[in-house]
Design a protein around this motif. Structure first.
Motif, short mmCIF file in Angstrom:
data_model
loop_
_atom_site.label_atom_id
_atom_site.label_comp_id
_atom_site.label_asym_id
_atom_site.label_seq_id
_atom_site.Cartn_x
_atom_site.Cartn_y
_atom_site.Cartn_z
N HIS A 10 48.33 13.61 16.17
CA HIS A 10 49.62 12.60 16.25
C HIS A 10 50.84 13.49 16.34
O HIS A 10 50.60 14.52 15.45
N GLN A 11 51.84 13.07 16.84
CA GLN A 11 53.15 13.47 16.61
C GLN A 11 54.15 12.43 16.03
O GLN A 11 55.33 12.66 16.41
N LYS A 12 53.68 11.71 15.20
CA LYS A 12 54.59 10.62 14.56
C LYS A 12 55.27 11.02 13.19
O LYS A 12 54.53 11.78 12.49
N PRO A 13 56.35 10.51 13.06
CA PRO A 13 57.02 10.82 11.81
C PRO A 13 56.26 10.20 10.61
O PRO A 13 55.81 9.02 10.65
N ILE A 14 56.50 11.01 9.62
CA ILE A 14 55.87 10.41 8.23
C ILE A 14 56.66 10.52 7.23
O ILE A 14 57.35 11.57 7.15
N ALA A 15 56.96 9.51 6.49
CA ALA A 15 57.89 9.64 5.38
C ALA A 15 57.33 9.39 4.08
O ALA A 15 56.80 8.26 3.92
N LEU A 16 57.57 10.25 3.14
CA LEU A 16 57.48 9.78 1.60
C LEU A 16 58.68 9.01 1.13
O LEU A 16 59.83 9.74 1.12
N TYR A 17 58.49 7.82 0.63
CA TYR A 17 59.60 7.02 0.24
C TYR A 17 59.52 7.45 -1.48
O TYR A 17 58.82 6.95 -2.24
N ASN A 18 60.33 8.46 -1.75
CA ASN A 18 60.16 9.28 -3.12
C ASN A 18 61.13 8.28 -3.99
O ASN A 18 62.13 8.92 -4.53
N ILE A 19 60.72 7.27 -4.53
CA ILE A 19 61.38 6.18 -5.35
C ILE A 19 61.13 6.96 -6.79
O ILE A 19 60.02 7.28 -7.36
N ASP A 20 62.42 7.19 -7.23
CA ASP A 20 62.40 7.73 -8.87
C ASP A 20 61.60 9.07 -8.89
O ASP A 20 61.37 9.17 -9.72
#
Length: 191
Positions: free
Chosen positions: A128-138
Motif C-alpha cells: 500500500h501507499q497510504k499515510p500512517i501516523a503515530l499519534y504520539n500523545i505525551d
C-alpha cells in the motif's frame, strides 16, 4: 488520492494517563466534524470504544470490523454505522487496509504495535501507499521511533523508511501531513 476513511489502531484498554482518553475523544470529534469516516477494530472497551463512541456522538460515521470470536466474548460495539464481522484477525486487518485511506495509531498494547508495524512493513514493500501516523500523545511512541531510527542507523532498514510514517503530536499536524504525504519507496537493501 482524497482521504475520507481514517483507520484508527488503538488500545482495548484506556491506559493510566487520562490524557490518552481525552485525546482519543478529541480525535473522534475531529473526524466527525471534518467529515471523515472512522474505520476501527470494532471493540467497545478502552480507547477503541472511546474513539468510536465520540465519533458517533459528534454525528460521524463509523465502520467497526471485528472477528467473530471477539463478538462471542461480547467485546463488539454493534451500534455503529457499518458493522463487519470477520473470521480471523488477519481478515480483519486486510479489510481495514482495503477500506482505509490513511492510518492513525493511538497508544495501545502489543496488538496496536503489531498493527502499526505491519502497515509500515506493507508500505515498505509497496503493498500500500497510504499515510500512517503515530499519534504520539505525551511522547508515548518516542522509544519506538528511536528504535526504528536505530534500525536504520545500524543498516537493517533504509533511512527512507522513516519517511513512510508521520510522528505527530497533535491532530492539525497529522492531518496537514496526511494531505502532503508522498509515498516514496526507498531501496529495500542497504548493505
Amino acid at each position: 488520492m482524497a482521504i475520507r476513511n481514517i483507520c484508527v489502531f488503538c488500545g482495548s484498554n484506556s491506559g493510566l494517563d487520562p490524557q490518552f482518553s481525552t485525546s482519543t475523544e478529541a480525535l473522534g470529534k475531529y473526524l466527525a466534524d471534518n467529515d471523515y469516516q472512522l474505520v476501527y477494530g470494532g471493540g467497545n472497551h478502552g480507547l477503541m470504544g472511546k474513539v468510536a463512541t465520540s465519533t458517533l456522538d459528534a454525528g460521524g460515521r463509523v465502520i467497526g470490523i471485528i472477528p467473530h470470536f471477539l463478538v462471542e466474548r461480547e467485546l463488539a460495539l454493534k451500534n455503529v454505522t457499518t458493522f463487519i464481522e470477520t473470521r480471523t484477525m488477519t481478515e480483519r486487518k486486510e479489510k481495514m487496509l482495503h477500506l482505509a485511506d490513511a492510518f492513525i495509531v493511538l497508544p495501545g498494547g502489543f496488538g496496536t504495535f503489531e498493527e502499526f508495524l505491519q502497515m509500515l512493513s506493507w508500505s515498505q514493500i509497496d503493498i500500500h501507499q497510504k499515510p500512517i501516523a503515530l499519534y504520539n500523545i505525551d511522547g508515548f511512541y518516542d522509544d519506538l521511533v528511536n528504535m526504528l531510527q536505530k534500525s536504520a542507523d545500524l543498516g537493517f532498514a533504509p533511512e527512507g523508511n522513516l519517511d513512510l510514517f508521520i510522528n505527530g503530536h497533535n491532530l492539525d499536524e497529522i492531518f496537514s501531513q496526511f494531505h502532503e504525504f508522498k509515498h516514496v519507496l526507498p531501496p529495500k537493501y542497504t548493505n
